[in-house]
Design a protein around this motif. Sequence first.
Motif, PDB file in Angstrom:
ATOM      1  N   ASP A  10     -42.174  -6.916  -6.115  1.00  0.00           N
ATOM      2  CA  ASP A  10     -41.897  -7.588  -7.380  1.00  0.00           C
ATOM      3  C   ASP A  10     -40.395  -7.615  -7.656  1.00  0.00           C
ATOM      4  OD1 ASP A  10     -44.507  -8.252  -8.027  1.00  0.00           O
ATOM      5  OD2 ASP A  10     -44.863  -6.401  -9.147  1.00  0.00           O
ATOM      6  N   ALA A  11     -39.727  -6.496  -7.409  1.00  0.00           N
ATOM      7  CA  ALA A  11     -38.282  -6.431  -7.649  1.00  0.00           C
ATOM      8  C   ALA A  11     -37.538  -7.386  -6.729  1.00  0.00           C
ATOM      9  CB  ALA A  11     -37.780  -5.003  -7.471  1.00  0.00           C
ATOM     10  N   ALA A  12     -37.969  -7.460  -5.476  1.00  0.00           N
ATOM     11  CA  ALA A  12     -37.318  -8.359  -4.518  1.00  0.00           C
ATOM     12  C   ALA A  12     -37.477  -9.813  -4.947  1.00  0.00           C
ATOM     13  CB  ALA A  12     -37.896  -8.138  -3.119  1.00  0.00           C
ATOM     14  N   ILE A  13     -38.705 -10.209  -5.272  1.00  0.00           N
ATOM     15  CA  ILE A  13     -38.965 -11.596  -5.688  1.00  0.00           C
ATOM     16  C   ILE A  13     -38.222 -11.927  -6.974  1.00  0.00           C
ATOM     17  CG2 ILE A  13     -40.752 -13.132  -6.581  1.00  0.00           C
ATOM     18  CD1 ILE A  13     -42.656 -11.919  -4.511  1.00  0.00           C
ATOM     19  N   ASN A  14     -38.265 -11.012  -7.938  1.00  0.00           N
ATOM     20  CA  ASN A  14     -37.617 -11.287  -9.217  1.00  0.00           C
ATOM     21  C   ASN A  14     -36.102 -11.375  -9.084  1.00  0.00           C
ATOM     22  OD1 ASN A  14     -39.998 -11.472 -10.684  1.00  0.00           O
ATOM     23  ND2 ASN A  14     -40.094  -9.276 -11.051  1.00  0.00           N
ATOM     24  N   SER A  15     -35.524 -10.652  -8.114  1.00  0.00           N
ATOM     25  CA  SER A  15     -34.075 -10.775  -7.913  1.00  0.00           C
ATOM     26  C   SER A  15     -33.721 -12.170  -7.405  1.00  0.00           C
ATOM     27  CB  SER A  15     -33.574  -9.700  -6.946  1.00  0.00           C
ATOM     28  OG  SER A  15     -33.866 -10.005  -5.583  1.00  0.00           O
ATOM     29  N   VAL A  16     -34.636 -12.797  -6.688  1.00  0.00           N
ATOM     30  CA  VAL A  16     -34.421 -14.174  -6.236  1.00  0.00           C
ATOM     31  C   VAL A  16     -34.627 -15.153  -7.389  1.00  0.00           C
ATOM     32  CG1 VAL A  16     -35.173 -15.978  -4.637  1.00  0.00           C
ATOM     33  CG2 VAL A  16     -35.106 -13.585  -3.882  1.00  0.00           C
ATOM     34  N   LEU A  17     -35.692 -14.972  -8.141  1.00  0.00           N
ATOM     35  CA  LEU A  17     -35.987 -15.895  -9.243  1.00  0.00           C
ATOM     36  C   LEU A  17     -34.968 -15.803 -10.377  1.00  0.00           C
ATOM     37  CD1 LEU A  17     -39.875 -15.539  -9.434  1.00  0.00           C
ATOM     38  CD2 LEU A  17     -38.517 -17.303  -8.279  1.00  0.00           C
ATOM     39  N   ALA A  18     -34.191 -14.717 -10.416  1.00  0.00           N
ATOM     40  CA  ALA A  18     -33.194 -14.531 -11.476  1.00  0.00           C
ATOM     41  C   ALA A  18     -31.851 -15.164 -11.148  1.00  0.00           C
ATOM     42  CB  ALA A  18     -32.993 -13.037 -11.739  1.00  0.00           C
ATOM     43  N   GLN A  19     -31.768 -15.956 -10.085  1.00  0.00           N
ATOM     44  CA  GLN A  19     -30.497 -16.549  -9.672  1.00  0.00           C
ATOM     45  C   GLN A  19     -29.932 -17.498 -10.725  1.00  0.00           C
ATOM     46  OE1 GLN A  19     -28.761 -15.803  -6.572  1.00  0.00           O
ATOM     47  NE2 GLN A  19     -30.209 -14.133  -6.997  1.00  0.00           N
ATOM     48  N   ASP A  20     -28.587 -17.530 -10.804  1.00  0.00           N
ATOM     49  CA  ASP A  20     -27.935 -18.496 -11.692  1.00  0.00           C
ATOM     50  C   ASP A  20     -27.637 -19.811 -10.967  1.00  0.00           C
ATOM     51  OD1 ASP A  20     -25.766 -17.848 -10.072  1.00  0.00           O
ATOM     52  OD2 ASP A  20     -24.611 -16.863 -11.647  1.00  0.00           O
ATOM     53  N   TYR A  21     -28.272 -20.009  -9.827  1.00  0.00           N
ATOM     54  CA  TYR A  21     -28.199 -21.244  -9.037  1.00  0.00           C
ATOM     55  C   TYR A  21     -29.615 -21.792  -8.952  1.00  0.00           C
ATOM     56  CZ  TYR A  21     -27.456 -24.240  -4.932  1.00  0.00           C
ATOM     57  OH  TYR A  21     -27.393 -25.306  -4.071  1.00  0.00           O
ATOM     58  N   GLU A  22     -29.791 -23.082  -9.169  1.00  0.00           N
ATOM     59  CA  GLU A  22     -31.126 -23.637  -9.342  1.00  0.00           C
ATOM     60  C   GLU A  22     -31.726 -24.299  -8.104  1.00  0.00           C
ATOM     61  OE1 GLU A  22     -33.234 -23.563 -11.932  1.00  0.00           O
ATOM     62  OE2 GLU A  22     -31.868 -22.202 -12.952  1.00  0.00           O
ATOM     63  N   ASP A  23     -30.916 -24.789  -7.193  1.00  0.00           N
ATOM     64  CA  ASP A  23     -31.422 -25.656  -6.126  1.00  0.00           C
ATOM     65  C   ASP A  23     -31.911 -24.843  -4.930  1.00  0.00           C
ATOM     66  OD1 ASP A  23     -32.124 -27.906  -4.748  1.00  0.00           O
ATOM     67  OD2 ASP A  23     -30.068 -28.560  -4.320  1.00  0.00           O
ATOM     68  N   PHE A  24     -33.001 -24.118  -5.128  1.00  0.00           N
ATOM     69  CA  PHE A  24     -33.558 -23.301  -4.049  1.00  0.00           C
ATOM     70  C   PHE A  24     -35.072 -23.246  -4.131  1.00  0.00           C
ATOM     71  CE2 PHE A  24     -33.499 -20.208  -7.483  1.00  0.00           C
ATOM     72  CZ  PHE A  24     -34.599 -19.399  -7.232  1.00  0.00           C
ATOM     73  N   GLU A  25     -35.667 -22.861  -3.016  1.00  0.00           N
ATOM     74  CA  GLU A  25     -37.087 -22.536  -2.967  1.00  0.00           C
ATOM     75  C   GLU A  25     -37.221 -21.114  -2.449  1.00  0.00           C
ATOM     76  OE1 GLU A  25     -39.260 -24.768  -0.035  1.00  0.00           O
ATOM     77  OE2 GLU A  25     -37.874 -24.241   1.592  1.00  0.00           O
ATOM     78  N   LEU A  26     -38.343 -20.490  -2.726  1.00  0.00           N
ATOM     79  CA  LEU A  26     -38.650 -19.159  -2.216  1.00  0.00           C
ATOM     80  C   LEU A  26     -39.954 -19.238  -1.435  1.00  0.00           C
ATOM     81  CD1 LEU A  26     -38.360 -16.096  -1.941  1.00  0.00           C
ATOM     82  CD2 LEU A  26     -39.385 -15.868  -4.216  1.00  0.00           C
ATOM     83  N   VAL A  27     -39.880 -18.893  -0.147  1.00  0.00           N
ATOM     84  CA  VAL A  27     -41.052 -18.901   0.735  1.00  0.00           C
ATOM     85  C   VAL A  27     -41.363 -17.461   1.111  1.00  0.00           C
ATOM     86  CG1 VAL A  27     -42.024 -19.745   2.900  1.00  0.00           C
ATOM     87  CG2 VAL A  27     -40.343 -21.133   1.662  1.00  0.00           C
ATOM     88  N   VAL A  28     -42.602 -17.039   0.880  1.00  0.00           N
ATOM     89  CA  VAL A  28     -42.964 -15.653   1.148  1.00  0.00           C
ATOM     90  C   VAL A  28     -44.317 -15.598   1.840  1.00  0.00           C
ATOM     91  CG1 VAL A  28     -43.937 -15.409  -1.169  1.00  0.00           C
ATOM     92  CG2 VAL A  28     -43.260 -13.357   0.105  1.00  0.00           C
ATOM     93  N   ALA A  29     -44.453 -14.649   2.777  1.00  0.00           N
ATOM     94  CA  ALA A  29     -45.731 -14.448   3.461  1.00  0.00           C
ATOM     95  C   ALA A  29     -45.920 -12.967   3.728  1.00  0.00           C
ATOM     96  CB  ALA A  29     -45.778 -15.223   4.773  1.00  0.00           C
ATOM     97  N   ASP A  30     -47.142 -12.492   3.546  1.00  0.00           N
ATOM     98  CA  ASP A  30     -47.483 -11.111   3.894  1.00  0.00           C
ATOM     99  C   ASP A  30     -47.877 -11.055   5.360  1.00  0.00           C
ATOM    100  OD1 ASP A  30     -48.080  -8.352   3.388  1.00  0.00           O
ATOM    101  OD2 ASP A  30     -50.188  -8.913   3.578  1.00  0.00           O
ATOM    102  N   HIS A  31     -47.628  -9.898   5.982  1.00  0.00           N
ATOM    103  CA  HIS A  31     -47.912  -9.730   7.405  1.00  0.00           C
ATOM    104  C   HIS A  31     -48.864  -8.552   7.607  1.00  0.00           C
ATOM    105  CE1 HIS A  31     -46.166  -9.405  11.780  1.00  0.00           C
ATOM    106  NE2 HIS A  31     -47.423  -9.816  11.746  1.00  0.00           N
ATOM    107  N   ALA A  32     -50.128  -8.768   7.292  1.00  0.00           N
ATOM    108  CA  ALA A  32     -51.175  -7.780   7.549  1.00  0.00           C
ATOM    109  C   ALA A  32     -50.877  -6.433   6.898  1.00  0.00           C
ATOM    110  CB  ALA A  32     -51.385  -7.611   9.058  1.00  0.00           C
ATOM    111  N   SER A  33     -50.349  -6.456   5.669  1.00  0.00           N
ATOM    112  CA  SER A  33     -50.083  -5.205   4.960  1.00  0.00           C
ATOM    113  C   SER A  33     -51.382  -4.491   4.620  1.00  0.00           C
ATOM    114  CB  SER A  33     -49.293  -5.480   3.675  1.00  0.00           C
ATOM    115  OG  SER A  33     -48.012  -5.992   3.953  1.00  0.00           O
ATOM    116  N   VAL A  34     -51.295  -3.177   4.490  1.00  0.00           N
ATOM    117  CA  VAL A  34     -52.476  -2.379   4.152  1.00  0.00           C
ATOM    118  C   VAL A  34     -52.301  -1.669   2.814  1.00  0.00           C
ATOM    119  CG1 VAL A  34     -53.124  -2.019   6.566  1.00  0.00           C
ATOM    120  CG2 VAL A  34     -51.581  -0.388   5.448  1.00  0.00           C
ATOM    121  N   ASP A  35     -51.243  -2.037   2.066  1.00  0.00           N
ATOM    122  CA  ASP A  35     -50.965  -1.353   0.801  1.00  0.00           C
ATOM    123  C   ASP A  35     -51.141  -2.262  -0.415  1.00  0.00           C
ATOM    124  OD1 ASP A  35     -48.827  -3.049   1.121  1.00  0.00           O
ATOM    125  OD2 ASP A  35     -47.294  -1.570   0.597  1.00  0.00           O
TER     126      ASP A  35
END
Length: 281
Positions: A24-49
């Motif tokens: 959550d902290a990692a994603i929110n640090s990206v979404l809190a940017q003062d620059y608007e022209d971006f996308e965020l692509v994320v994928a989980d890799h068989a996590s067990v937690d």
Amino acid sequence: MTEQSRVPRVSVVIPAYNNARDIDAAINSVLAQDYEDFELVVADHASVDGTGALLERYRDVPKVRVLPPTPAGGGALANWNRVSEHARGELLKLVCGDDLIAPDALRRQVGAFDAHPDVVLVAARRNLIDANGKQLMAARGLGGLSGCVDGRVAAKASILAGTNIFGEPGCVMLRRELLVAEGGWDSRFPYLIDQATYSRVMVHGNVVALPEVLASFRISAGQWSVRLTKQQSQQATAFHEDFAASHPGLLSAAELRRGNRRARWMAHVRRFAYMWLRRRM
């Protein structure tokens, strides 16, 4: 045109793996940017937690694309390449699922690309933080490089230092087309997947080293061992030898020996640093 269909200037990609505590902290640090022209692509890799379930909460968030889980296997390379292959932006930044970027990271790094059209990679300094986010070391990285530097000179400087002076992927932004042209992330030397990839990209042009701290790298006391010290130093020297052979004339035999000695020394320095961290924590 919808937010999802518009092609952004920058793609930030997060290859998540067992990051339930910090994602959550990692994603929110990206979404809190003062620059608007971006996308965020994320994928989980068989996590067990439970990381995958946490990511589902972002599926309908503007700017975010949550990919179906990456199949198990393939190590870090599988998910690093997968999220990068789904990126659409001209510029790409990979952020590991437990790291953070500063609110002005994208704006400052894009600004460096705009100011220097021949630049292929922009790197900044970072803070080292513990598992709880407490700062351990400030403003690390770049090995004395500053401003616009020839990419071959920058790659050589990192080899001579015996360590990845450019830091983890969250410190770096690069041209996506060059990552694609070089075949994606280079995991022939797994402990140097970032430095090896940067180096292959850097030889295509200039690099900008920004003095600002634009990322935070999270470390834990259990990340180092005697076995890892040996493996990383061996892989570092193998990478040095391979890079020198691929770029004749860039490094003299004496410089190559110097870089190899430094790599062995730096592996031991990191081991002692983690021993200190373990006692501190």
